[in-house]
Design an enzyme around this catalytic site. Sequence first.
Site, PDB file in Angstrom:
ATOM      1  N   ASN A 293     -10.429   0.668   0.691  1.00 49.39           N
ATOM      2  CA  ASN A 293      -9.044   0.565   0.510  1.00 49.39           C
ATOM      3  C   ASN A 293      -8.680   0.156  -0.843  1.00 49.39           C
ATOM      4  O   ASN A 293      -8.828  -1.225  -1.096  1.00 49.39           O
ATOM      5  CB  ASN A 293      -8.382  -0.317   1.701  1.00 49.39           C
ATOM      6  CG  ASN A 293      -7.063  -0.438   1.754  1.00 49.39           C
ATOM      7  OD1 ASN A 293      -6.381  -0.214   0.806  1.00 49.39           O
ATOM      8  ND2 ASN A 293      -6.591  -1.099   2.935  1.00 49.39           N
TER       9      ASN A 293
ATOM     10  N   CYS B 184       0.868  -1.099   0.068  1.00 50.01           N
ATOM     11  CA  CYS B 184       0.090   0.045  -0.078  1.00 50.01           C
ATOM     12  C   CYS B 184       0.673   1.233  -0.028  1.00 50.01           C
ATOM     13  O   CYS B 184       0.219   2.265  -0.153  1.00 50.01           O
ATOM     14  CB  CYS B 184      -0.714  -0.008   1.176  1.00 50.01           C
ATOM     15  SG  CYS B 184      -1.959  -1.459   1.201  1.00 50.01           S
TER      16      CYS B 184
ATOM     17  N   HIS C 122      -2.538   7.005   3.092  1.00 49.97           N
ATOM     18  CA  HIS C 122      -3.266   5.905   2.828  1.00 49.97           C
ATOM     19  C   HIS C 122      -4.645   5.657   3.491  1.00 49.97           C
ATOM     20  O   HIS C 122      -4.843   6.045   4.549  1.00 49.97           O
ATOM     21  CB  HIS C 122      -2.391   4.969   3.157  1.00 49.97           C
ATOM     22  CG  HIS C 122      -2.929   3.225   2.932  1.00 49.97           C
ATOM     23  ND1 HIS C 122      -3.657   3.196   1.731  1.00 49.97           N
ATOM     24  CD2 HIS C 122      -2.917   2.239   3.630  1.00 49.97           C
ATOM     25  CE1 HIS C 122      -3.939   2.042   1.592  1.00 49.97           C
ATOM     26  NE2 HIS C 122      -3.665   1.414   2.747  1.00 49.97           N
TER      27      HIS C 122
HETATM   28  O1  UT7 Z   1      -3.825  -1.274   3.770  1.00 45.87           O
HETATM   29  C1  UT7 Z   1      -3.268  -1.709   4.763  1.00 45.87           C
HETATM   30  C2  UT7 Z   1      -3.696  -2.626   5.406  1.00 45.87           C
HETATM   31  N1  UT7 Z   1      -5.085  -2.680   5.972  1.00 45.87           N
HETATM   32  C3  UT7 Z   1      -5.172  -2.032   7.141  1.00 45.87           C
HETATM   33  O2  UT7 Z   1      -4.690  -1.110   7.463  1.00 45.87           O
HETATM   34  C4  UT7 Z   1      -6.460  -2.456   7.870  1.00 45.87           C
HETATM   35  C5  UT7 Z   1      -5.912  -2.098   9.462  1.00 45.87           C
HETATM   36  N2  UT7 Z   1      -7.085  -2.951  10.128  1.00 45.87           N
HETATM   37  C6  UT7 Z   1      -8.259  -2.534  10.470  1.00 45.87           C
HETATM   38  O3  UT7 Z   1      -8.712  -1.273   9.876  1.00 45.87           O
HETATM   39  C7  UT7 Z   1      -9.192  -3.260  11.334  1.00 45.87           C
HETATM   40  O4  UT7 Z   1      -8.584  -3.970  12.352  1.00 45.87           O
HETATM   41  C8  UT7 Z   1     -10.540  -3.976  10.581  1.00 45.87           C
HETATM   42  C9  UT7 Z   1     -11.407  -3.004  10.125  1.00 45.87           C
HETATM   43  C10 UT7 Z   1      -9.755  -4.776   9.830  1.00 45.87           C
HETATM   44  C11 UT7 Z   1     -11.383  -4.795  11.919  1.00 45.87           C
HETATM   45  O5  UT7 Z   1     -11.876  -3.740  12.847  1.00 45.87           O
HETATM   46  P1  UT7 Z   1     -11.577  -4.077  14.315  1.00 45.87           P
HETATM   47  O6  UT7 Z   1     -12.223  -3.147  15.231  1.00 45.87           O
HETATM   48  O7  UT7 Z   1     -10.125  -4.407  14.558  1.00 45.87           O
HETATM   49  O8  UT7 Z   1     -12.387  -5.224  14.477  1.00 45.87           O
HETATM   50  P2  UT7 Z   1     -11.865  -6.907  15.075  1.00 45.87           P
HETATM   51  O9  UT7 Z   1     -11.155  -7.816  13.901  1.00 45.87           O
HETATM   52  O10 UT7 Z   1     -11.477  -6.922  16.513  1.00 45.87           O
HETATM   53  O11 UT7 Z   1     -13.280  -7.653  15.067  1.00 45.87           O
HETATM   54  C12 UT7 Z   1     -14.287  -7.177  16.005  1.00 45.87           C
HETATM   55  C13 UT7 Z   1     -15.466  -8.007  15.642  1.00 45.87           C
HETATM   56  C14 UT7 Z   1     -15.046  -9.473  15.711  1.00 45.87           C
HETATM   57  O12 UT7 Z   1     -16.301 -10.173  16.242  1.00 45.87           O
HETATM   58  P3  UT7 Z   1     -16.289 -10.967  17.892  1.00 45.87           P
HETATM   59  O13 UT7 Z   1     -15.044 -11.786  17.730  1.00 45.87           O
HETATM   60  O14 UT7 Z   1     -16.121  -9.509  18.694  1.00 45.87           O
HETATM   61  O15 UT7 Z   1     -17.441 -11.542  18.240  1.00 45.87           O
HETATM   62  C15 UT7 Z   1     -15.347  -9.891  14.115  1.00 45.87           C
HETATM   63  O16 UT7 Z   1     -15.627 -11.202  13.910  1.00 45.87           O
HETATM   64  O17 UT7 Z   1     -15.960  -7.850  14.380  1.00 45.87           O
HETATM   65  C16 UT7 Z   1     -16.484  -8.788  13.835  1.00 45.87           C
HETATM   66  N3  UT7 Z   1     -16.157  -8.497  12.435  1.00 45.87           N
HETATM   67  C17 UT7 Z   1     -17.429  -8.202  11.688  1.00 45.87           C
HETATM   68  N4  UT7 Z   1     -18.776  -8.012  11.999  1.00 45.87           N
HETATM   69  C18 UT7 Z   1     -19.437  -7.543  10.947  1.00 45.87           C
HETATM   70  C19 UT7 Z   1     -15.038  -8.406  11.659  1.00 45.87           C
HETATM   71  N5  UT7 Z   1     -15.456  -8.072  10.373  1.00 45.87           N
HETATM   72  C20 UT7 Z   1     -16.893  -7.884  10.579  1.00 45.87           C
HETATM   73  C21 UT7 Z   1     -17.546  -7.495   9.338  1.00 45.87           C
HETATM   74  N6  UT7 Z   1     -18.845  -7.367   9.665  1.00 45.87           N
HETATM   75  N7  UT7 Z   1     -17.294  -7.098   8.092  1.00 45.87           N
END
Ligand code: UT7
Length: 393
Positions: free
Chosen positions: A350, A117, A320
Amino acid sequence: MPGLKVENADLEHIVQTSDEWISTRTGISSRRIAVAETMLDLALAASRAALGMPAAPDDSVSIESSGEAFVDIDPASIDLLVLTTISPDVIVPCNAAALKKLLGLDNAIAFDMNAACTGFVYGATVADAMMAASHLKGGSVPARNVIRRALVVSAERLTHVTDWQDRNTCVLFGDGAGAAVFEWKDDAPGIISSFLKNDDDDTNALTCKQSYTSAFPFDESGVIYDAEAKAAHDAAHPDASDVSYDYINALGLSCDPAAARIDALFDIENKSAQGGPDQVIYMNGQKVFKFAAKAMEAAVRKVVEDGGITIDQVKLIVPHQANLRILEFAAKRLGVTLDSFQVSIAETGNCSSACVPMALTDALVSGRLEPGDYAVLVAFGGGLTSGAILLQV
Ligand code: UT7
């Protein structure tokens, strides 16, 4: 951007997600998906806009064009084309070679770059370094290509390396492209400072493997063959110059005997064993998230300091666009408000390396950046790469 716009609510039909989750956790409302457009189509449209060329009449890609705002640039005056992508259409030729031909950049040298990225920041830094080196005076400098104008293009078709079963990643990515022309001027600063950094991706937080699908007729002991089957095959096809795939497949050849080792090296789960696609992006979102805000802060501070200015002199930070919350954290760490950032993620998602030049175009088109302003471009990504550029527009 590509023609198909997909809203968050549309994704509710594919995976267990909601518009509410996606918009509050990421800031993304919709993304564009390149269905029939190639990565090269996206790169071409963005490049034409950056060069001030009108869109091609049969162009299916709509670009938020800043082209008309700028003078027309003679394609023959471009000496260098750098194309950054993690989703190339082909491995060989380099995709930039095909783009150069389509744009009629008769005098340009052209190559692809992959810095995930952070690609645009790396690409622009390499272009700047090549321009600077070619303008160094003095007998000790060996002759090299003279580069006065460089076109740096970033284009991505990420939705084709996306696992559409995985809600953790599929709601995040989009397709798009952006481009900018950098011109060497002895009396203008242009790129004032830049900083690139690679941290080890110890936990393999962001990966996408290359799938080799061609059957491979060797193992460690030599050629894999069956003399009887080959003789029978040749007798049945006396005029054929190549053996049939039936014969090759009957040998039970492996596509890539090192595949398991590659998967182990990068902690890649074998999706094909579960009937899924192998060549998809894996991401530990939280690991990348933690890295991102710190890396952005460090890179911005470094280029501002090296450039001899202060953060409050920067008109706009063009980052980014991975997650709105990352930008909020980065702003906080830098002691500025989110207003100091160009935020374009809502309608793009993204788009990996294309995010920075797309956001830069938005900033120029909207008038948030004007000639003479200081801007910082900053990005982070797989690798883990990060970097920033301080430039005067
Ligand atoms: O381009 C460079 C690389 N990319 C990035 O920079 C991305 C960096 N990371 C992020 O932006 C965030 O970590 C994410 C958007 C990917 C995820 O957000 P988060 O607040 O870190 O969520 P999480 O992974 O901690 O997940 C929280 C909950 C989980 O459920 P439980 O375990 O709490 O029950 C996930 O299973 O949200 C759930 N979840 C979703 N729920 C609904 C994960 N994806 C989804 C979804 N819809 N699409």
